[in-house]
Motif scaffolding. Structure first.
Motif, PDB file in Angstrom:
ATOM      1  N   ASN A 119      -4.179   9.812  -3.105  1.00 17.31           N
ATOM      2  CA  ASN A 119      -4.759   9.867  -1.774  1.00 17.31           C
ATOM      3  C   ASN A 119      -4.845  11.468  -1.637  1.00 17.31           C
TER       4      ASN A 119
ATOM      5  N   GLU B 103       0.737   5.195 -10.036  1.00 17.03           N
ATOM      6  CA  GLU B 103       1.147   5.867  -8.654  1.00 17.03           C
ATOM      7  C   GLU B 103      -0.089   6.067  -7.719  1.00 17.03           C
ATOM      8  N   SER B 104       0.201   6.261  -6.278  1.00 19.84           N
ATOM      9  CA  SER B 104      -1.015   6.165  -5.415  1.00 19.84           C
ATOM     10  C   SER B 104      -1.503   7.631  -5.456  1.00 19.84           C
TER      11      SER B 104
END
Length: 104
Positions: A83, A80-81
């Protein structure tokens, strides 16, 4: 002791959430079994912890541990991303959980 049970139950919430996804709609037996066992143990632990911890605090801490744990597993192992915004949001959840513990 209630807080230790609550933390373990929150970790088990992460386990059952990941197992639920891995079960692919309950079509994979091993993941489905892990889901069921972790779910029952997590709920049982929450119930035991709520004997000594107020329900609002206990439930919020349990959900917070499960949500943060599941998000971390998703980012670290499931691709999953990752950030800055997601990390800040997770840290805000952790801060809320710590605050609930401190001011319980």
């Amino acid at each position: 002791m209630a807080w230790l049970v609550l933390v373990v139950s929150g970790i088990l919430e992460t386990v059952w959430a990941i197992a639920l996804e891995r079960s692919q709609g309950f079509t994979r037996l091993n993941a489905t079994i892990v889901f069921g066992v972790a779910l029952v143990l997590s709920m049982a632990g929450l119930g035991v912890a709520l004997r000594d911890i107020p329900v609002g605090t206990g439930y919020a801490v349990w959900v917070g541990i499960g949500a943060v744990g599941t998000a971390i597993v998703g980012m670290v192992w499931l691709g999953e991303s990752v950030n800055l915004a997601r990390i800040i949001c997770l840290l805000l959840i952790v801060a809320g959980v710590v605050g609930l513990k401190l001011y319980h």
